[in-house]
Design a protein around this motif. Structure first.
Motif, PDB file in Angstrom:
ATOM      1  N   LEU A  47       0.797  -1.230   0.000  1.00  0.00           N
ATOM      2  CA  LEU A  47       0.000   0.000   0.000  1.00  0.00           C
ATOM      3  C   LEU A  47       0.831   1.283   0.000  1.00  0.00           C
ATOM      4  O   LEU A  47       0.275   2.377   0.128  1.00  0.00           O
ATOM      5  N   SER A  48       2.138   1.151  -0.158  1.00  0.00           N
ATOM      6  CA  SER A  48       2.971   2.344  -0.305  1.00  0.00           C
ATOM      7  C   SER A  48       2.670   2.992  -1.657  1.00  0.00           C
ATOM      8  O   SER A  48       2.052   2.379  -2.543  1.00  0.00           O
ATOM      9  N   ALA A  98      -4.914   4.859   1.272  1.00  0.00           N
ATOM     10  CA  ALA A  98      -4.016   4.539   0.154  1.00  0.00           C
ATOM     11  C   ALA A  98      -4.719   4.735  -1.178  1.00  0.00           C
ATOM     12  O   ALA A  98      -4.091   5.130  -2.172  1.00  0.00           O
TER      13      ALA A  98
END
Length: 923
Positions: A91-92, A244
């Motif tokens: 989820l970066s 995100a």
């Protein structure tokens, strides 16, 4: 550019959402429906360490699409050692960019994308701090006598329970007194209470933490498992995804949740208040009974039934419905494996958009030649009745799709043939599943040497598998089957009530996860299961119903409607059960009064739970007293009410006969079936899993022109009907569709294989050359007799996994027969056939036969047969030579018994075209 991409994703996801929810008609082209992506098999797609990149994604997605897959289900897990620098944090921003690339690329290839709402399983991660983590009930006991004070503070003694909260303190006296001492506990944990007389057992109730971590987590997904029973915890969990995603749709068709494997999560902070609100009494006063040693005391069983029902409500409302609502706001749907949950599986499956079953291990099928190694057999075989919990929820809820995680641990690694896959998939189809997900496929970059990255519990549905060149045969078969099994609506005449309170009413244990692996405990011994098996074997079709489902059901034109978009049912059957809610019985009688037909195998005897027990018993007895049955033939009693009818009969089949509900007698032949109904008629899917070939006339409960459709070859033709019986020919291991239409217009007749004539044995010499595989390509071979290539002199052949091409020729004196059938007999493991340069097709499963008359000519004919074998021999050779190939974090790589994997002691697996090969003429 991003805005343009976002708008296209929003449009796509909006369409995806609407299509997944709706009963969209399936388009037809000729006889077969047009194959859409959801009809093709999909696969769970492991992103190992999230070490994915655009170049390799582009390559593998194209291979998946070319092989006939319809979509991928992204599940990030632990990674391979040595590739840590390529890992992306879940989820970066970098991970989100690669997700966007994946969705865009998949869309251009006609692939769909699903996504696990997490990494590994179960849901959890770094956003789950201890206060939101899976919670368990902890009790501690103290004893005080008259005049004594407690000389210790009331604090949890279990190690690593820093976040445990005291929730109740209950004292039990020797004369049956029960005192609530919670208010007597001081801020420092000391107890400000001294008994004036007698001896007292004191129980402290704590909400502690299971400390379970996410299993098989990917980088960025590590952390505590979520408290699924707490809405606030679920909201905290999902917020990480919303953030995100920027609160915007991502083009994900469906968010996925794996089977509920939240171990020991027996509590949540709000449990006591929810219990009191819903059950009507204070559970804190019964903690001693709830947590005491297992007992046969009936009231303890009732108490635990109430406890389990509360678990069910918390899981349904706070997790399942909450998660589904969240997905809908992102224009996606949910796909959930509810099995293993401590709740009513039918309602939990029914609260999502795509209920998903699971097969684990292998089933026994008496199909001649079908391999089933003793070492591959698990403790519990896949059970079609278990799978019907998921499909029933789809059918009764009017949902288009019912999916399955398929082939998990079907065999030991690298030994799974397509022949073994086929009947397992067919068993799912027969149970109402129509959306298969392979378990599965690991993303593997091209610079990783063979066999690439692999997941420890799957069949290897990936391009590194030596069987991959022929996987389109299996995929096309599944796609054709699912194109019909997703058409129209299910055609099941019976609705069977599942008596969940009989399951819950057990004094043993605490929570009750209803696991696939434990069906021999909670499912198999029940009258419900035995009746379901008997009715299925006798030729009836049915779905299961819960109390909640019956409560929302209505009657229209004497049929039971479970939802506005579901197909109606002709009869409700209540199996023999001990416990039933008075409200459920009242609703059943109301349905009968409104015109429904109801069959009780036996009347319920009691109400579940402890709350207001005598008043609810009186209510149940009052309703039962109104059922004034009159005697009838064959031991069938009946009670007429309103415009409906209630029957009481131990023999349910006799009761069904008495009201004109006819079974499909075709099951007397050993064939199994499932039906779908469309606007123009009905489809029958017929499967022969017996040991014998079947050539017979079948009586069907539907009239009209009958079209035979072969999902293996795609051939179609009008069936022969004589004396209202439809002739079918099915060899052991084969399947067919029958399309029955009252206004059918098809003309071409089905070609039956009537009288076998002369046969040509292809026992001449064969040339064999190897085109693809490893570890090395063996030399060309000249064979005077067909044998396993592993028995030939070239030592490379024992280690070889890959592709070999056999070529030969034969003479056909004259071409006068109506049809000719090629029979390859033994193939290890799949064959692709050309006759006179024309491709016949992929013969990937038993019985390895094909009709080839249209390819033959009088005189000399050439034959080419491409055969692929298993990965097993190559892996065995690598392990014998101690060539490293498995090097993963976490569990690394294990065998079917979860021990360290080592193939060096395996026997060599037979490989190639073993035959004998023959061609038989039919007139």
């Amino acid at each position: 550019m991003y805005l343009q991409r976002f708008c296209s994703v929003l449009l796509l996801s909006t369409l995806t959402f609407s299509l997944a929810k709706a009963q969209k008609p399936v388009k037809n082209t000729g006889s077969w429906p047009i194959i859409e992506k959801q009809m093709k098999p999909w696969t769970r797609w492991w992103w190992m360490g999230n070490a994915v990149d655009e170049q390799n994604l582009n390559l593998v997605l194209k291979k998946y699409a070319d092989a006939g897959l319809g979509g991928v289900e992204i599940t990030p897990i632990y990674g391979a050692k040595g590739f840590e620098k390529q890992y992306l944090k879940f989820l970066s921003p970098e991970w989100m960019n690669i997700l966007h690339y994946t969705v865009d690329k998949a869309n251009t290839l006609g692939l769909g994308v699903d996504m696990n709402t997490g990494t590994g399983w179960p849901f959890g991660g770094p956003q789950i701090k201890p206060e939101n983590a899976a919670t368990k009930l902890i009790t501690q006991q103290y004893t005080l006598k008259a005049g004594e004070g407690l000389n210790e503070t009331i604090k949890v003694k279990e190690a690593k329970q820093d976040f445990a909260q005291l929730q109740a303190l209950t004292a039990y006296g020797t004369n049956g007194e029960v005192l609530d001492l919670f208010s007597k506990v001081q801020a420092d944990g000391s107890l400000n209470w001294t008994p004036g007389s007698g001896s007292w057992d004191i129980y402290a109730t704590f909400a502690g933490k299971t400390r379970q971590m996410v299993k098989r987590a990917a980088p960025g997904g590590e952390g505590f498992t979520l408290d699924h029973l707490d809405k606030d915890a679920v909201d905290v969990y999902l917020k990480r995804f919303s953030d995100a995603f920027g609160g915007k749709p991502q083009g994900i068709r469906s968010f996925f949740n794996d089977s509920y494997e939240v171990y020991g999560a027996t509590w949540t902070l709000t449990f006591l208040q929810e219990f009191k609100k819903n059950r009507g009494y204070d559970l804190a006063a019964h903690i001693r009974e709830l947590t005491g040693k297992d007992s046969t005391n009936k009231n303890i069983a009732r108490l635990k039934s109430d406890y389990r029902e509360t678990m069910d409500e918390l899981l349904l409302h706070n997790f399942t419905q909450n998660w589904t609502n969240w997905a809908h706001r992102l224009h996606s749907v949910t796909k959930n494996q509810s099995h293993g949950s401590p709740g009513n599986l039918l309602d939990l499956y029914g609260a999502v958009d795509i209920p998903e079953a699971e097969t684990f291990g292998s089933s026994y099928f008496p199909i001649p030649g079908l391999r089933r190694d003793a070492a591959d057999i698990r403790n519990v075989d896949p059970d079609p009745v278990m799978c019907k919990f998921a499909s029933s929820a789809a059918h009764t809820g009017g949902k288009k799709l019912a999916s399955s995680e398929t082939f998990t641990w079907l065999t030991e690694h690298f030994k799974t043939s397509f022949s073994q896959c086929k009947p397992e998939a067919e068993q799912l189809f027969l149970a109402g599943i129509n959306h298969i997900f392979y378990h599965g496929t690991s993303y593997s970059p091209t610079n990783v040497t063979w066999p690439g990255w692999l997941f420890y519990a799957s069949v290897e549905m990936n391009p590194n598998n030596s069987l991959w060149p022929h996987v389109k045969g299996l995929n096309n078969y599944i796609a054709r089957c699912q194109s019909i099994l997703q058409s129209g609506k299910p055609d099941n005449e019976l609705l069977i009530y599942w008596p969940i309170y009989d399951v819950w009413n057990k004094a043993k244990g605490l929570d009750m996860p209803l696991k696939v692996h434990d069906v021999d405990e909670w499912l198999h011994p029940t009258a419900f299961y035995k009746l379901s098996k008997e009715l299925s074997k006798s030729g009836y079709s049915f779905d299961f119903a819960s109390d909640r489902l019956l409560n929302q059901s209505t009657v229209n034109h004497a049929q039971i409607s479970t939802s506005a978009t579901a197909a109606p049912y002709q009869v409700l059957i209540v199996p023999q059960c001990e416990m039933m809610r008075p409200e459920t019985l009242d609703q059943i009688i109301k349905l009968a009064s409104n015109g429904a037909k109801i069959i009780f195998q036996a009347l319920p005897q009691d109400v579940p739970g402890l709350s207001n027990l005598e008043a609810r018993r009186t209510q149940l007895k009052a309703t039962l007293a109104k059922l004034i049955f009159t005697g009838g033939a064959d031991g069938i009693k009946q009670f007429k009410i309103g415009t409906g009818l209630v029957l009481l009969a131990d023999d349910v089949q006799k009761a069904l006969n008495s009201i004109g509900i006819n079974r499909e007698t075709l099951t007397d032949t050993g064939l199994q079936f499932i039906r779908r109904k469309t606007d123009t008629g009905k489809y029958y899917y017929l499967v022969n899993h017996t040991a014998k070939d079947i050539d017979t006339g079948l009586s069907l409960n539907e009239d009209g022109q009958v079209l035979i459709m072969d999902p293996q070859s795609s051939e179609v033709g009008v069936a022969a009907v004589r004396d209202k019986k439809v002739r079918v020919q099915l060899k052991s291991g084969e399947s067919l569709f029958l399309k029955v239409e009252q206004n059918g217009t098809a003309k071409a007749p089905w070609v039956y294989l009537n009288k076998a004539g002369s046969s040509i044995n292809l026992n001449q010499a064969w040339n064999l050359n190897f085109t693809e595989g490893g570890p090395e390509l063996p030399a060309d071979q000249h064979l005077t007799k067909l044998v396993s290539w592993t028995t030939l002199a070239d030592p490379k052949l024992q280690a070889f996994s890959g592709t070999g091409i056999y070529t030969s020729s034969f003479n056909l004196d004259s071409k006068t027969a109506k049809e000719y059938v090629l029979n390859l007999n033994q193939v290890d493991e799949s064959a692709r056939v050309w006759i006179n340069g024309q491709e016949v097709g992929i013969l990937w499963s038993i019985p390895f036969q094909a009709r080839i008359g249209k390819y033959l000519k009088a005189g000399n004919n050439t034959v080419k047969i491409e055969v692929v074998n298993l990965m097993a021999n190559h892996i065995r050779d690598m392990d014998i030579k101690k060539i490293p190939w498995r090097n993963y974090h976490e569990i690394n790589f294990v065998n079917i018994n979860y021990k360290d994997f080592d193939a060096s002691g395996w026997n060599v697996m037979p490989s190639g075209l073993i035959g004998p090969v023959s061609i038989t003429a039919f007139n």
